[in-house]
Write a protein that holds these residues in place. Structure first.
Motif, short mmCIF file in Angstrom:
data_model
loop_
_atom_site.label_atom_id
_atom_site.label_comp_id
_atom_site.label_asym_id
_atom_site.label_seq_id
_atom_site.Cartn_x
_atom_site.Cartn_y
_atom_site.Cartn_z
N GLU A 130 -11.13 3.24 -19.54
CA GLU A 130 -11.49 4.64 -19.28
C GLU A 130 -10.26 5.43 -18.87
O GLU A 130 -10.05 6.57 -19.32
N LEU A 131 -9.42 4.85 -18.03
CA LEU A 131 -8.20 5.53 -17.59
C LEU A 131 -7.25 5.77 -18.75
O LEU A 131 -6.67 6.86 -18.88
N HIS A 132 -7.06 4.78 -19.61
CA HIS A 132 -6.14 4.94 -20.73
C HIS A 132 -6.70 5.88 -21.80
O HIS A 132 -5.94 6.60 -22.45
N THR A 133 -8.00 5.91 -21.95
CA THR A 133 -8.60 6.81 -22.94
C THR A 133 -8.47 8.26 -22.51
O THR A 133 -8.20 9.15 -23.32
N THR A 134 -8.61 8.49 -21.21
CA THR A 134 -8.59 9.85 -20.68
C THR A 134 -7.17 10.34 -20.41
O THR A 134 -6.86 11.50 -20.65
N GLY A 135 -6.32 9.44 -19.94
CA GLY A 135 -5.03 9.89 -19.43
C GLY A 135 -3.87 9.83 -20.39
O GLY A 135 -2.77 10.24 -20.05
N ALA A 136 -4.06 9.32 -21.59
CA ALA A 136 -2.93 9.22 -22.51
C ALA A 136 -3.39 9.42 -23.94
O ALA A 136 -4.54 9.18 -24.28
N HIS A 137 -2.47 9.88 -24.78
CA HIS A 137 -2.77 10.09 -26.20
C HIS A 137 -2.36 8.84 -26.97
O HIS A 137 -1.32 8.81 -27.64
N LEU A 138 -3.18 7.81 -26.85
CA LEU A 138 -2.88 6.54 -27.50
C LEU A 138 -3.91 6.26 -28.59
O LEU A 138 -5.06 6.68 -28.51
N SER A 139 -3.50 5.49 -29.59
CA SER A 139 -4.44 5.05 -30.60
C SER A 139 -5.38 4.03 -29.98
O SER A 139 -5.10 3.44 -28.93
N LEU A 140 -6.49 3.76 -30.64
CA LEU A 140 -7.43 2.77 -30.13
C LEU A 140 -6.78 1.39 -30.03
O LEU A 140 -7.03 0.64 -29.10
N GLU A 141 -5.90 1.11 -30.99
CA GLU A 141 -5.20 -0.18 -30.97
C GLU A 141 -4.28 -0.29 -29.77
O GLU A 141 -4.22 -1.33 -29.10
N ASP A 142 -3.56 0.79 -29.46
CA ASP A 142 -2.65 0.77 -28.32
C ASP A 142 -3.42 0.74 -26.99
O ASP A 142 -2.95 0.15 -26.01
N ILE A 143 -4.58 1.37 -26.96
CA ILE A 143 -5.42 1.29 -25.76
C ILE A 143 -5.85 -0.15 -25.53
O ILE A 143 -5.81 -0.66 -24.40
N ASP A 144 -6.26 -0.83 -26.61
CA ASP A 144 -6.63 -2.24 -26.50
C ASP A 144 -5.47 -3.07 -25.95
O ASP A 144 -5.65 -3.93 -25.09
#
Length: 282
Positions: A130-144
């Motif tokens: 949740e923090l990475h999805t909200t706080g950064a402009h990352l691809s789904l792969e990079d969030i994983d």
């Protein structure tokens, strides 16, 4: 010798600086003597540039060191080139945070204050995601990848040589709902499990604590070898600051001591967290 490539690079930088200071020469003077630039010598001493074994040979001849010290420094230079397990995840782990993870892996003591979020070493996958999805402009792969690295980092708390870890978190971090109430309930239960580890202490700084050292979140790392000085780490959205001077470490130590003195005891902290868990279960 410290284990991670980052720690080896830091140790090498410290040893090279000690040799130069013992010779009472400046970076420029050493560079001139070796037909290098002074900035090259400075980069070696700050860890901002790669150091080749041939560079170590030249420096050790110039400083007239022992063969044993020369070989030790060359082994540090070679091993500093290896990649840590966390350095294969691309944009999921920013370069400035790569440095921190490498140092964290070798720490024997960790002191952390969190004013907004629960500690990364205690986070569930859902909370971290949740923090990475909200706080950064990352691809789904990079969030994983970022979430996977965070979870792998947590293994350090249960290693046989786990660091002595002490966390102080503001009550706001406990009550701030990340995601939804079900996610937070799971996260707080995980926090209690982590706090129950024999090498972990967790305190909550309550809203009514009164006056306490005014500061943002920070982490202090201590290392087993006396040659590796303690440091303070603070990060932001796009970068991080590493403070290694004795003055910085001393003042942040005072601040942390003030924070834990103002915080609830570990037992009362656990009771507060349990009461919030019950609220989220309704």
């Amino acid at each position: 010798m410290a284990g991670s490539p980052t720690a080896r690079r830091r140790r090498l930088s410290i040893e090279l600086k000690k040799l130069r200071e013992k010779s009472t020469l400046t970076c420029a003077q050493v560079g001139q003597a070796l037909d290098w630039s002074g900035s090259k010598v400075n980069r070696m001493e700050t860890g901002s540039g790669r150091v080749q074994p041939s560079d170590i040979d030249a420096l050790c001849r110039f400083y007239e060191t022992s063969d044993e010290l020369r070989e030790f420094l060359k082994s540090l230079a070679r091993e500093a080139k290896t990649r840590g397990w966390w350095q294969v995840h691309g944009a999921g782990v920013p370069e400035w945070f790569n440095i921190y993870i490498g140092l964290e892996q070798d720490a024997s003591a960790l002191r952390q204050y969190q004013c907004e979020l629960l500690p990364g070493l205690m986070q569930t996958a859902a909370y971290a995601r949740e923090l990475h999805t909200t706080g950064a402009h990352l691809s789904l792969e990079d969030i994983d990848r970022a979430v996977r690295v965070r979870l792998e980092r947590q293994e350090m708390l249960t290693r046989p040589d786990a660091p002595d870890a002490w966390f102080v978190v503001n009550e706001g971090a406990v009550r701030n709902v990340i995601g939804d109430r079900a996610l937070m309930r799971e996260q707080l239960e995980r926090t209690l499990d982590s706090a129950a580890l024999p090498n972990v202490t967790l305190q909550v700084l309550p809203f009514d604590a009164g006056t306490y050292p005014a500061t943002g979140s920070f982490t202090m790392l201590g290392f087993p070898a006396p040659e590796d000085p303690d440091l303070v780490y603070r990060d932001g959205i796009t970068d991080a600051v590493y403070l290694e001077g004795e003055h910085h470490v001393r003042e942040y130590t005072k601040a942390f001591d003030g924070l834990r003195a103002a915080a609830l005891s570990p037992q009362r902290s656990a009771q507060l967290i349990k009461s919030v868990v019950k609220e989220y279960a309704k």
